[in-house]
Design a protein around this motif. Structure first.
Motif, PDB file in Angstrom:
ATOM      1  N   UNK A 117       0.843  -1.194   0.000  1.00 49.33           N
ATOM      2  CA  UNK A 117       0.000   0.000   0.000  1.00 49.33           C
ATOM      3  C   UNK A 117       0.882   1.249   0.000  1.00 49.33           C
ATOM      4  N   UNK A 118       0.286   2.384  -0.214  1.00 46.31           N
ATOM      5  CA  UNK A 118       1.028   3.649  -0.193  1.00 46.31           C
ATOM      6  C   UNK A 118       0.903   4.352   1.153  1.00 46.31           C
ATOM      7  N   UNK A 119      -0.092   3.941   1.962  1.00 44.36           N
ATOM      8  CA  UNK A 119      -0.411   4.616   3.225  1.00 44.36           C
ATOM      9  C   UNK A 119      -1.276   3.630   4.004  1.00 44.36           C
ATOM     10  N   UNK A 120      -0.708   2.985   5.008  1.00 46.33           N
ATOM     11  CA  UNK A 120      -1.346   1.826   5.628  1.00 46.33           C
ATOM     12  C   UNK A 120      -2.408   2.205   6.652  1.00 46.33           C
TER      13      UNK A 120
ATOM     14  N   UNK B 165      -6.141   6.233  -8.110  1.00 49.68           N
ATOM     15  CA  UNK B 165      -4.860   5.930  -8.732  1.00 49.68           C
ATOM     16  C   UNK B 165      -3.825   6.999  -8.422  1.00 49.68           C
ATOM     17  N   UNK B 166      -4.007   7.700  -7.303  1.00 49.45           N
ATOM     18  CA  UNK B 166      -3.110   8.798  -6.930  1.00 49.45           C
ATOM     19  C   UNK B 166      -2.730   8.682  -5.456  1.00 49.45           C
ATOM     20  N   UNK B 167      -1.512   9.115  -5.137  1.00 47.65           N
ATOM     21  CA  UNK B 167      -1.062   9.129  -3.749  1.00 47.65           C
ATOM     22  C   UNK B 167      -1.948  10.035  -2.895  1.00 47.65           C
ATOM     23  N   UNK B 168      -1.877   9.820  -1.579  1.00 44.96           N
ATOM     24  CA  UNK B 168      -2.746  10.539  -0.641  1.00 44.96           C
ATOM     25  C   UNK B 168      -2.620  12.047  -0.758  1.00 44.96           C
TER      26      UNK B 168
ATOM     27  N   UNK C 221      -2.896  -4.268  14.612  1.00 48.95           N
ATOM     28  CA  UNK C 221      -3.125  -3.096  13.776  1.00 48.95           C
ATOM     29  C   UNK C 221      -2.114  -3.009  12.629  1.00 48.95           C
ATOM     30  N   UNK C 222      -1.859  -1.785  12.128  1.00 48.28           N
ATOM     31  CA  UNK C 222      -1.086  -1.619  10.884  1.00 48.28           C
ATOM     32  C   UNK C 222      -0.222  -0.359  11.003  1.00 48.28           C
ATOM     33  N   UNK C 223      -0.302   0.588  10.023  1.00 53.34           N
ATOM     34  CA  UNK C 223       0.253   1.938  10.054  1.00 53.34           C
ATOM     35  C   UNK C 223       1.743   2.030   9.731  1.00 53.34           C
TER      36      UNK C 223
ATOM     37  N   UNK D  80       6.249   5.360   0.146  1.00 61.46           N
ATOM     38  CA  UNK D  80       5.242   5.221   1.198  1.00 61.46           C
ATOM     39  C   UNK D  80       5.212   6.485   2.042  1.00 61.46           C
ATOM     40  N   UNK D  81       3.986   6.861   2.499  1.00 61.31           N
ATOM     41  CA  UNK D  81       3.884   8.015   3.403  1.00 61.31           C
ATOM     42  C   UNK D  81       2.654   7.850   4.291  1.00 61.31           C
ATOM     43  N   UNK D  82       2.894   7.847   5.608  1.00 68.63           N
ATOM     44  CA  UNK D  82       1.835   7.718   6.611  1.00 68.63           C
ATOM     45  C   UNK D  82       1.726   9.027   7.392  1.00 68.63           C
ATOM     46  N   UNK D  83       0.478   9.534   7.595  1.00 69.62           N
ATOM     47  CA  UNK D  83       0.257  10.865   8.160  1.00 69.62           C
ATOM     48  C   UNK D  83      -0.498  10.882   9.489  1.00 69.62           C
ATOM     49  N   UNK D  84      -1.149   9.804   9.866  1.00 70.35           N
ATOM     50  CA  UNK D  84      -2.186   9.848  10.899  1.00 70.35           C
ATOM     51  C   UNK D  84      -1.620   9.857  12.323  1.00 70.35           C
ATOM     52  N   UNK D  85      -1.067  11.008  12.716  1.00 68.91           N
ATOM     53  CA  UNK D  85      -0.511  11.206  14.055  1.00 68.91           C
ATOM     54  C   UNK D  85      -0.716  12.665  14.454  1.00 68.91           C
ATOM     55  N   UNK D  86      -1.105  12.934  15.711  1.00 66.33           N
ATOM     56  CA  UNK D  86      -1.460  11.971  16.760  1.00 66.33           C
ATOM     57  C   UNK D  86      -2.861  11.414  16.542  1.00 66.33           C
ATOM     58  N   UNK D  87      -2.991  10.128  16.714  1.00 67.36           N
ATOM     59  CA  UNK D  87      -4.262   9.447  16.463  1.00 67.36           C
ATOM     60  C   UNK D  87      -4.186   8.066  17.109  1.00 67.36           C
ATOM     61  N   UNK D  88      -5.188   7.232  16.840  1.00 62.29           N
ATOM     62  CA  UNK D  88      -5.202   5.880  17.390  1.00 62.29           C
ATOM     63  C   UNK D  88      -3.850   5.201  17.197  1.00 62.29           C
ATOM     64  N   UNK D  89      -3.366   4.589  18.272  1.00 59.98           N
ATOM     65  CA  UNK D  89      -2.148   3.793  18.299  1.00 59.98           C
ATOM     66  C   UNK D  89      -0.864   4.618  18.252  1.00 59.98           C
ATOM     67  N   UNK D  90      -0.978   5.907  18.031  1.00 57.93           N
ATOM     68  CA  UNK D  90       0.142   6.846  18.156  1.00 57.93           C
ATOM     69  C   UNK D  90       1.400   6.403  17.391  1.00 57.93           C
ATOM     70  N   UNK D  91       1.199   5.959  16.180  1.00 55.95           N
ATOM     71  CA  UNK D  91       2.316   5.646  15.290  1.00 55.95           C
ATOM     72  C   UNK D  91       2.751   6.943  14.624  1.00 55.95           C
ATOM     73  N   UNK D  92       4.026   7.250  14.688  1.00 54.42           N
ATOM     74  CA  UNK D  92       4.538   8.525  14.193  1.00 54.42           C
ATOM     75  C   UNK D  92       4.347   8.673  12.677  1.00 54.42           C
TER      76      UNK D  92
END
Length: 549
Positions: free
Chosen positions: A82-85, A97-100, A368-370, A445-457
């Motif tokens: 995935x591009x963003x878990x 078909x586009x990145x987040x 979980x994932x992230x 890959x790029x993950x953005x969801x912080x601060x949020x559930x599970x606090x993955x940076x």
């Protein structure tokens, strides 16, 4: 006389026009009939480790025979990512078909802009009848579908609320079964015969909190599942992994996640911040549920477990519930495959099975994932298309969910509609026209969801077949590097290992190159206010309650 001649000419012209119109319509129907149907089945949080076709030890104890049918009849992908878990953003990537950062949906809680060009809208342009059944989780109503029936928000396993073409309705039963039945009903009673179909069948399962159907509440109770070697990993030199809140034996809610009672002889759940998952069950459903879990929970309390034994018990309970939930998904896939075969639709239908991302089944101690670590980053991917894909095909190329839309449009004859997309069609791989190693050399890959559930940076990175480089940022600034050939479990951060200095330099260059190609700007590296981060940690600490230790 002149009037009669004019009348005759008019009649001849009208007849000719009608004849041409009929011929055009006939040609259009014939053209549509040659196009493949496409059935895209996506589960939520289905780890590749929990599909027996992938050969993981769990699959031998909890097989998925119907999912395996797809792999046997077609192709299995070993390196799809995935591009963003995380749920919503992954779905937005598949639709566009586009990145987040390009489609605008970076993290859960944001609102997807449905007015932008999407895969289902383009399939409609190509003459397809479109349908969406199951989980949506993008907020706002779906666009581009002739029929849609979506689970409201995250959804519930028992007696879930749906929104069908704008009307809310609660349906008694189990979510996986309801979604399967609605999909088959659409194929049987709503699908037209003069158009190919494109259906997105999205299961809620096996998303947290892994509630199995009543028929499978005890199906794996006699089985001791193997826990990963890294189950008690200390995350040395991995700061982000040390500060996460998704460790099975520390962070799972004993009641909500593990279905554990407050005490011996009780059916009242222990820590359970979201009571509606259980409260919405009917009296009969809850009776059957309690009759199954009470003896198991009593046995737990009688055992008086602590420390390592307690942590291992939590891992086992998680595996039992998760894999029993997956078993119902496998049932549903089997019913849909049977319907296609029994109604002569299988030969001309592309069937895809995947998940919105990967998922941890105890690796590093996580659920979980992230993270960009393999178990979260990697997705299952199975495809069958009897007309074109040879049974038993194995694909080892680096592919991503970014590629799905372009692949479907390629098969539908719409490559001209993919110019604004950022992926690549995987059709040449499936047809043997491109070698695996020539398809793509690296993934972004790029993950953005912080601060949020599970606090993955927040973090971003680049992966090749052998190496992985990632950067964790926001309230930390940490780089990690892994040689996946030497360290497939990603337990040893080699960012400071001198023997990899030249490789790391090349990986930095590749990362910079991909960010330019994908038009990543400085906006993507914004930081959250320190106070917000502190408050979020405090909020999750309150929700956690008193753990059983």
């Amino acid at each position: 006389m002149i009037y009669k001649i004019l009348s005759l000419v008019t009649f001849v012209l009208l007849f000719a026009n009608c004849k041409n119109a009929n011929e055009n319509t006939t040609e259009e129907v014939a053209d549509n009939n040659e196009k493949p149907n496409i059935l895209f089945i996506m589960a939520d949080d289905h780890a590749f480790q929990a599909i027996s076709a992938y050969g993981h030890p769990l699959g031998k104890l909890a097989p998925t025979p119907n999912l395996d049918r797809i792999a046997e009849n077609g192709a299995i992908f070993n390196h799809t990512y995935c591009t963003n878990s995380i749920c919503g953003p992954s779905r937005a990537v598949i639709l566009t078909g586009k990145h987040s950062h390009i489609n605008g949906f970076r993290q859960n809680g944001e609102r997807f802009n449905g007015d932008q060009p999407t895969l289902p809208k383009k399939m409609q342009q190509l003459g397809y009848q479109t349908a969406l059944v199951g989980k949506w989780h993008l907020y706002g109503y779906p666009q581009g579908f002739d029929y849609w029936n979506i689970i409201d928000d995250q959804g519930h396993y028992y007696n879930p609320d749906f929104i069908r073409m704008g009307d809310s309705i609660r349906i008694d039963g189990y979510a996986t079964d309801i979604i399967t039945e609605d999909a088959i009903d659409w194929l049987k009673n709503k699908k037209t015969t003069d158009k190919p179909f494109f259906m997105m069948l999205h299961h809620k399962a096996p998303h947290r909190n892994w509630m199995p159907p009543l028929r499978y509440l005890t199906v794996y109770d006699s089985i001791q599942f193997p826990l990963p070697d890294s189950y008690f990993d200390a995350h040395e030199n991995q700061i982000a992994a040390q500060q996460q809140l998704q460790t099975i034996y520390d962070d799972m809610y004993e009641g909500h996640d593990l279905k554990l009672s407050k005490e011996y002889g009780s059916t009242e759940l222990s820590v359970n911040p979201w009571t509606n998952d259980f409260d919405r069950m009917s009296a009969e459903q809850r009776k059957i549920w309690d009759e199954a879990y009470l003896p198991k929970n009593n046995a737990f309390w009688k055992a008086n477990l602590h420390g390592k034994e307690l942590a291992e018990w939590k891992g086992q309970r998680y595996m039992h519930d998760y894999l029993a939930t997956v078993k119902a998904v496998d049932d549903g896939v089997g019913k849909v495959l049977d319907y296609l075969e029994e109604n002569d639709l299988a030969e001309n239908t592309i069937v895809v099975y995947t998940s919105d991302q990967g998922f941890y089944l105890g690796e590093k101690g996580f659920f979980d994932k992230r993270f960009m670590y393999e178990e979260s980053f990697r997705m299952p991917m199975l495809i069958q298309y009897p007309k074109s894909i040879k049974p038993g095909t194995v694909i080892d190329a680096l592919t991503q969910n970014l590629d799905f839309a372009q692949t479907f449009l390629d098969y539908a004859g719409g490559t001209e509609l993919t110019q604004d997309m950022q992926g690549k069609s995987i059709r040449p791989l499936l047809e043997g026209k491109v070698k695996d190693d020539d398809f793509r050399d690296a993934l972004y890959y790029h993950y953005y969801d912080f601060p949020a559930f599970h606090m993955v940076k927040k973090h971003y990175g680049v992966k090749t077949k052998r190496y992985k480089l990632m950067h964790f940022y926001d309230d930390i600034d940490e780089w990690e590097f892994y040689d996946l050939q030497e360290d497939p479990q990603e337990l040893h951060n080699a960012i400071d290992d001198e023997k990899y200095a030249s490789v790391i330099e090349k990986m930095h260059a590749k990362l910079d190159s991909l960010q330019k190609i994908y038009k990543v700007t400085d906006k993507e590296f914004e930081q959250a206010p320190k106070k917000r981060i502190e408050n979020t940690y405090k909020n999750f600490d309150r929700m956690r309650g008193t753990p059983i230790e």
